[in-house]
Design a protein around this motif. Sequence first.
Motif, PDB file in Angstrom:
ATOM      1  N   TRP A  28       0.814  -1.215   0.000  1.00  0.00           N
ATOM      2  CA  TRP A  28       0.000   0.000   0.000  1.00  0.00           C
ATOM      3  C   TRP A  28       0.851   1.271   0.000  1.00  0.00           C
ATOM      4  O   TRP A  28       0.322   2.365  -0.021  1.00  0.00           O
ATOM      5  CB  TRP A  28      -0.908   0.011   1.233  1.00  0.00           C
ATOM      6  CG  TRP A  28      -1.736  -1.228   1.365  1.00  0.00           C
ATOM      7  CD1 TRP A  28      -2.939  -1.490   0.767  1.00  0.00           C
ATOM      8  CD2 TRP A  28      -1.416  -2.383   2.140  1.00  0.00           C
ATOM      9  NE1 TRP A  28      -3.376  -2.737   1.124  1.00  0.00           N
ATOM     10  CE2 TRP A  28      -2.467  -3.311   1.974  1.00  0.00           C
ATOM     11  CE3 TRP A  28      -0.342  -2.727   2.975  1.00  0.00           C
ATOM     12  CZ2 TRP A  28      -2.485  -4.556   2.597  1.00  0.00           C
ATOM     13  CZ3 TRP A  28      -0.352  -3.970   3.587  1.00  0.00           C
ATOM     14  CH2 TRP A  28      -1.413  -4.863   3.396  1.00  0.00           C
ATOM     15  N   ALA A  29       2.175   1.135   0.049  1.00  0.00           N
ATOM     16  CA  ALA A  29       3.056   2.289   0.240  1.00  0.00           C
ATOM     17  C   ALA A  29       3.503   2.891  -1.087  1.00  0.00           C
ATOM     18  O   ALA A  29       3.864   2.166  -2.025  1.00  0.00           O
ATOM     19  CB  ALA A  29       4.277   1.899   1.062  1.00  0.00           C
ATOM     20  N   ALA A  30       3.490   4.216  -1.144  1.00  0.00           N
ATOM     21  CA  ALA A  30       4.051   4.920  -2.295  1.00  0.00           C
ATOM     22  C   ALA A  30       5.570   5.025  -2.189  1.00  0.00           C
ATOM     23  O   ALA A  30       6.254   5.194  -3.196  1.00  0.00           O
ATOM     24  CB  ALA A  30       3.443   6.324  -2.392  1.00  0.00           C
ATOM     25  N   LEU A  31       6.093   4.933  -0.978  1.00  0.00           N
ATOM     26  CA  LEU A  31       7.537   4.968  -0.726  1.00  0.00           C
ATOM     27  C   LEU A  31       7.827   3.984   0.386  1.00  0.00           C
ATOM     28  O   LEU A  31       7.215   4.050   1.459  1.00  0.00           O
ATOM     29  CB  LEU A  31       7.970   6.378  -0.308  1.00  0.00           C
ATOM     30  CG  LEU A  31       9.447   6.565   0.057  1.00  0.00           C
ATOM     31  CD1 LEU A  31      10.330   6.406  -1.179  1.00  0.00           C
ATOM     32  CD2 LEU A  31       9.683   7.940   0.691  1.00  0.00           C
ATOM     33  N   ALA A  55       4.044   6.154   3.898  1.00  0.00           N
ATOM     34  CA  ALA A  55       3.565   6.975   2.780  1.00  0.00           C
ATOM     35  C   ALA A  55       2.578   6.168   1.948  1.00  0.00           C
ATOM     36  O   ALA A  55       2.925   5.575   0.929  1.00  0.00           O
ATOM     37  CB  ALA A  55       4.735   7.437   1.924  1.00  0.00           C
ATOM     38  N   ALA A  56       1.355   6.164   2.401  1.00  0.00           N
ATOM     39  CA  ALA A  56       0.347   5.349   1.735  1.00  0.00           C
ATOM     40  C   ALA A  56      -0.113   5.993   0.433  1.00  0.00           C
ATOM     41  O   ALA A  56      -0.283   7.204   0.346  1.00  0.00           O
ATOM     42  CB  ALA A  56      -0.854   5.143   2.652  1.00  0.00           C
ATOM     43  N   ALA A  57      -0.317   5.145  -0.559  1.00  0.00           N
ATOM     44  CA  ALA A  57      -0.974   5.594  -1.788  1.00  0.00           C
ATOM     45  C   ALA A  57      -2.478   5.552  -1.512  1.00  0.00           C
ATOM     46  O   ALA A  57      -3.214   4.702  -2.004  1.00  0.00           O
ATOM     47  CB  ALA A  57      -0.600   4.685  -2.945  1.00  0.00           C
ATOM     48  N   ALA A  58      -2.933   6.481  -0.674  1.00  0.00           N
ATOM     49  CA  ALA A  58      -4.307   6.467  -0.162  1.00  0.00           C
ATOM     50  C   ALA A  58      -5.279   6.955  -1.226  1.00  0.00           C
ATOM     51  O   ALA A  58      -4.901   7.628  -2.188  1.00  0.00           O
ATOM     52  CB  ALA A  58      -4.398   7.344   1.079  1.00  0.00           C
ATOM     53  N   PRO A  59      -6.551   6.618  -1.072  1.00  0.00           N
ATOM     54  CA  PRO A  59      -7.548   7.061  -2.045  1.00  0.00           C
ATOM     55  C   PRO A  59      -7.609   8.576  -2.159  1.00  0.00           C
ATOM     56  O   PRO A  59      -7.275   9.306  -1.221  1.00  0.00           O
ATOM     57  CB  PRO A  59      -8.861   6.496  -1.484  1.00  0.00           C
ATOM     58  CG  PRO A  59      -8.453   5.392  -0.576  1.00  0.00           C
ATOM     59  CD  PRO A  59      -7.124   5.788  -0.016  1.00  0.00           C
ATOM     60  N   ALA A  60      -8.026   9.057  -3.313  1.00  0.00           N
ATOM     61  CA  ALA A  60      -8.192  10.492  -3.511  1.00  0.00           C
ATOM     62  C   ALA A  60      -9.160  11.042  -2.479  1.00  0.00           C
ATOM     63  O   ALA A  60     -10.173  10.422  -2.159  1.00  0.00           O
ATOM     64  CB  ALA A  60      -8.702  10.776  -4.923  1.00  0.00           C
ATOM     65  N   GLY A  61      -8.829  12.195  -1.944  1.00  0.00           N
ATOM     66  CA  GLY A  61      -9.686  12.825  -0.944  1.00  0.00           C
ATOM     67  C   GLY A  61      -9.277  12.551   0.478  1.00  0.00           C
ATOM     68  O   GLY A  61      -9.764  13.209   1.403  1.00  0.00           O
ATOM     69  N   ALA A  62      -8.377  11.577   0.697  1.00  0.00           N
ATOM     70  CA  ALA A  62      -7.908  11.316   2.059  1.00  0.00           C
ATOM     71  C   ALA A  62      -7.070  12.499   2.530  1.00  0.00           C
ATOM     72  O   ALA A  62      -6.172  12.951   1.807  1.00  0.00           O
ATOM     73  CB  ALA A  62      -7.074  10.041   2.097  1.00  0.00           C
ATOM     74  N   ALA A  76      10.780  15.715  -3.634  1.00  0.00           N
ATOM     75  CA  ALA A  76      10.683  16.959  -4.390  1.00  0.00           C
ATOM     76  C   ALA A  76       9.313  17.136  -5.029  1.00  0.00           C
ATOM     77  O   ALA A  76       8.860  18.267  -5.247  1.00  0.00           O
ATOM     78  CB  ALA A  76      11.767  16.999  -5.462  1.00  0.00           C
ATOM     79  N   SER A  77       8.635  16.023  -5.341  1.00  0.00           N
ATOM     80  CA  SER A  77       7.363  16.116  -6.054  1.00  0.00           C
ATOM     81  C   SER A  77       6.183  15.562  -5.285  1.00  0.00           C
ATOM     82  O   SER A  77       5.035  15.876  -5.601  1.00  0.00           O
ATOM     83  CB  SER A  77       7.471  15.381  -7.401  1.00  0.00           C
ATOM     84  OG  SER A  77       7.876  14.029  -7.212  1.00  0.00           O
ATOM     85  N   ASP A  78       6.422  14.713  -4.297  1.00  0.00           N
ATOM     86  CA  ASP A  78       5.333  14.070  -3.560  1.00  0.00           C
ATOM     87  C   ASP A  78       5.377  14.451  -2.088  1.00  0.00           C
ATOM     88  O   ASP A  78       6.448  14.716  -1.534  1.00  0.00           O
ATOM     89  CB  ASP A  78       5.414  12.540  -3.681  1.00  0.00           C
ATOM     90  CG  ASP A  78       5.116  12.046  -5.081  1.00  0.00           C
ATOM     91  OD1 ASP A  78       4.652  12.860  -5.901  1.00  0.00           O
ATOM     92  OD2 ASP A  78       5.360  10.858  -5.354  1.00  0.00           O
ATOM     93  N   LYS A  79       4.209  14.445  -1.457  1.00  0.00           N
ATOM     94  CA  LYS A  79       4.118  14.641  -0.013  1.00  0.00           C
ATOM     95  C   LYS A  79       4.181  13.263   0.645  1.00  0.00           C
ATOM     96  O   LYS A  79       3.230  12.493   0.589  1.00  0.00           O
ATOM     97  CB  LYS A  79       2.828  15.365   0.349  1.00  0.00           C
ATOM     98  CG  LYS A  79       2.804  16.823  -0.125  1.00  0.00           C
ATOM     99  CD  LYS A  79       1.540  17.545   0.323  1.00  0.00           C
ATOM    100  CE  LYS A  79       1.603  19.018  -0.059  1.00  0.00           C
ATOM    101  NZ  LYS A  79       0.407  19.769   0.377  1.00  0.00           N
ATOM    102  N   LEU A  80       5.316  12.976   1.251  1.00  0.00           N
ATOM    103  CA  LEU A  80       5.625  11.636   1.707  1.00  0.00           C
ATOM    104  C   LEU A  80       6.062  11.639   3.164  1.00  0.00           C
ATOM    105  O   LEU A  80       6.317  12.680   3.761  1.00  0.00           O
ATOM    106  CB  LEU A  80       6.758  11.042   0.853  1.00  0.00           C
ATOM    107  CG  LEU A  80       6.515  10.964  -0.650  1.00  0.00           C
ATOM    108  CD1 LEU A  80       7.812  10.641  -1.386  1.00  0.00           C
ATOM    109  CD2 LEU A  80       5.441   9.927  -0.976  1.00  0.00           C
ATOM    110  N   CYS A  81       6.183  10.443   3.715  1.00  0.00           N
ATOM    111  CA  CYS A  81       6.802  10.256   5.021  1.00  0.00           C
ATOM    112  C   CYS A  81       7.479   8.897   5.001  1.00  0.00           C
ATOM    113  O   CYS A  81       7.235   8.057   4.135  1.00  0.00           O
ATOM    114  CB  CYS A  81       5.784  10.347   6.159  1.00  0.00           C
ATOM    115  SG  CYS A  81       4.526   9.042   6.163  1.00  0.00           S
TER     116      CYS A  81
END
Length: 289
Positions: free
Chosen positions: A173-176, A248-255, A277-282
């Motif tokens: 589920w993670a974007a990073l 850094a979850a690739a969460a549904p739009a609107g979260a 630089a381009s994404d809001k991550l943790c």
Amino acid sequence: MDEIRYREFALRADCQRDPEGLAALDRLGWDTFRLKLRAWYETGCWQEGTRALTLFREREAVSSLFASSMELSWQGRQIPAVQIGGVMTAPPFRGQGCSRRLMEQVLALYPKRFVFLYANDTVREFYPRFGFEECPEYERQMPVAPKPGTLRRIDPRQERALLEELYRAGNPWAALSFRENPEVFLFNCFHGWAEDLWLWEEAGVLGAVRWEGPRMYCGELLGASVPLGDALAAFARPETRAARLGFAAAAPAGAPVLRQEKDTTLFIRPAGVNPFASDKLCLSPLGWT
């Protein structure tokens, strides 16, 4: 790397491989941060992926840091990275340039890697001298409709093999996410999260979860790919209404995406690709020290 002299100090790499060096480093870690470094090493959790650079005065370890090689997985790319952690100096030797000498050495070892570390407010002025920049982190928050699954608490001392297997499965589920260094993950399983590791038995998913009244904090999820909402519902308690995601979850739009507020600051030293630089991550709290 051979032993290097620095004033009255000797700089040694990987002193944990020597019993006397391990004992000295264990004393420094315990006195500074209450870390049980000998136990980490002797259980086999500390292997080749994490190096220790330590300054000695005769037989006393006076300053040290760890450099953990890993990969960051982002948008289908594997980014070679190094996490610097455990930066510590015994009180009588602070202000003498010990940490500066160690930082210079470790950055010379990894000139082409994405390097990151965490620092508290007392040393935020120190790391920009080496090319690091502060990096805000952002977490997702999601509503939860509890549907508790069968949860079993994992004892890292007894089930290390299972933890390593789930680490290799990764966080779908993670974007990073972190790859290729289970040592840091296991360190956190033993040190900060030992009481908060839960296996959702029906799905084979590991959750590093803490409950906070109507909210729960999910520091990491590892294992089989099921819908994220289902996984959060399985780890929820009946009173849970929302989840804060520490990875850094690739969460549904609107979260909702909110800037994290914590007592440490992420510093990064990019080399080429910079996911922040381009994404809001943790970064998951189980992936760094």
